[in-house]
Design an enzyme around this catalytic site. Sequence first.
Site, short mmCIF file in Angstrom:
data_model
loop_
_atom_site.label_atom_id
_atom_site.label_comp_id
_atom_site.label_asym_id
_atom_site.label_seq_id
_atom_site.Cartn_x
_atom_site.Cartn_y
_atom_site.Cartn_z
N GLU A 180 0.86 -1.10 0.01
CA GLU A 180 0.00 0.12 -0.23
C GLU A 180 0.92 1.38 0.04
O GLU A 180 1.36 1.46 1.14
CB GLU A 180 -1.06 -0.05 1.29
N ASP A 414 -7.55 -11.10 5.52
CA ASP A 414 -6.75 -10.28 5.74
C ASP A 414 -5.34 -10.35 6.44
O ASP A 414 -5.25 -11.48 6.83
CB ASP A 414 -7.57 -9.23 6.78
N GLU A 463 -6.82 -6.39 -2.27
CA GLU A 463 -6.31 -5.13 -1.74
C GLU A 463 -5.08 -4.87 -2.44
O GLU A 463 -5.07 -4.98 -3.88
CB GLU A 463 -6.33 -4.84 -0.17
N GLU A 469 -9.45 3.59 2.62
CA GLU A 469 -9.39 3.51 4.19
C GLU A 469 -8.31 4.39 4.95
O GLU A 469 -8.35 4.90 5.88
CB GLU A 469 -8.77 1.92 4.46
#
Length: 653
Positions: A180, A414, A463, A469
């Site tokens: 990310e 996750d 993701e 988020e």
Amino acid sequence: MRGRRALPLLALPLLALGYALPAAAQSLVVASPDGHNRISLTLDAQGQPLWSVDRDGHRLVDPSPLGLTLDDGPLATNLALTASQASSGEDRYPIVAGKAASAADRYRALRVELTQKDGANRALTVELRAYDDGVAFRTILPVQPQIAVSVVREERTEFRVGADSRCWGFNIGSFGKSHEGEYEPVDPAKVRPHNLFDLPMLCESGGKALAITEAGLSDYAGLYLTGRGDGGPGFAARLSPALDDPRVAVRGKVGAPLASPWRLVMLADRAGDLAASTLVTSLAEPSRVAQTDWIRPGLSAWDWWNGPSLKGVDKAGTNTATAKAYIDFAAANGLPYSLIDEGWYQGAGGGGDVRPGADAMHWTPQIDLPGLVDYAGRKGVRLWLWFNWRALDADMEAALAQYARMGIAGIKVDFMDRDDQAMVAWYHRLLEVAARHKLMVNLHGAYVPRGLTRTYPNFLTQEGVMGAEYNKWSRRITADHNVMLAYTRGLLGPMDYTPGGFNNVAPADFAIRNDLPFVQTTRAHGLALYVVYESPFACVSDSPDSYAASPAGLDVIRMLPTSWDETRFLAGDVGDYVAIARRKGRRWYVGILNNSQARHVELPIGKLGSSFRMTMWQDGERPRDIVQTSRAADGSISISLAASGGAVLILDP
């Protein structure tokens, strides 16, 4: 079905098929079926294999080494060409849920056998492929008496792009991350071995575009890009290390060949054109799921991103009353799914950590899960459930069988945050078990796509992206970031960015808050995310209260498909703006994302058809405002985009 033809190295038809062979027989060239792309393999004076890439005569990847370092030394130099076979393939396979209804798998290929010219006589195979939208190669260690068990310590592949190339990448910095971050400008002449870039790496050179990535990752370690050891421009391969021994990347199996994933260079005249490519899935293994009618893309209500925040529920949280409110919202708006996030099973709530006593087989007293499944079913809604991967792994088979029997539609798993060989194998195991129990899957804390949605079409989204988020704890989700994702991470496959935030404010007015977070783009920009970003399972992420207080645009989200028949790039420049068109049936949907600078754009909708009845939702005076217009349209249309703005168009023939 795919057709293949094998030809001897010196056969006369080789040139007619798009293969070039010099007299010395030390350089081989494979051209794509349309003739635009060429991948070459050469042995230099030291017997080092060098590969290169050209598009329309323009060199995009200079001669670059390839090879491996095994536990008994390098297999990269002193090699001789011993055999070669040419082939071609042509196939069309269905895409159950994604950017197109089907994809062409059409290429020319060459399989090259190399043998080391020393006492070991170790063999290495290199497979080359040329497609109309890119080129790829992989290395294979054949079964051979010289190597009892293949252990790869490092890959010696490089990607030597020119020093004048303009590149963009995500410097992830180290292994064991959730993938990310921002894709930012990269100077290929200044990348050093201490840098570590995630995939893809996008570059432009000489009016052409390329994206470096990999596909078909299976029983191998994930690929990263770092600097060349000699300081030259371009990138070198780096493999994710094994947890138990960082000196080892890949362990083979006794008596089996060891094949790397495909090292893929996507190619186009414009960077935006790469968005339509299906090469990442074409180079993955074919589907292992025979029956797919139970796999149904769709939108989902979601309790986590917005708080949960609900005025009508006393003590909103992970409890039955809150879950019913989100089910009610899904039913009222025609959403087929509602996702219950972390905290519903016993001992959950530790995020990435698994608390002692966590039990994914049993739900908490605050959640009446059987009652919620029944309640949702009576309203035409099905549930998805969140799991920490370690908690699920403790009872994977039993847990997934149990929840499938209860009628759960899918699972969100996750915090894997790894792509070493063992974790790659775990992805495959999870998806196989989920498919057997007819459960759809969303992977968070995941590495970026390598085409696995073809192999397991129940794998709807993942993701591996810095998504919405981050609005809950940072200012990093800007319009500039969103535009760059369309040209980089978005090329590889579905991404669960989780759009739908309706508390739109200007960047100057943005404030960080965990509940009911703000979004620093316009409402029209937020709507366009559902078109520009591919995600067959897409969340409608805000609170039902937010949508009730400011409903403009919710009707647009409800009518947008989540899986498409065709994708095309219409207009844009890397980092500035992007316009993506996606077709479902005869109707075209166009999403436009603008960066932080207001601009006026011309959109060539004539590329999609001769004339349309157009409905457009675009920026208003304030970030939350939407202006809707309808009119006949053809040829080119003019659109004004606000700073951090966007637009959505629906075009009916």
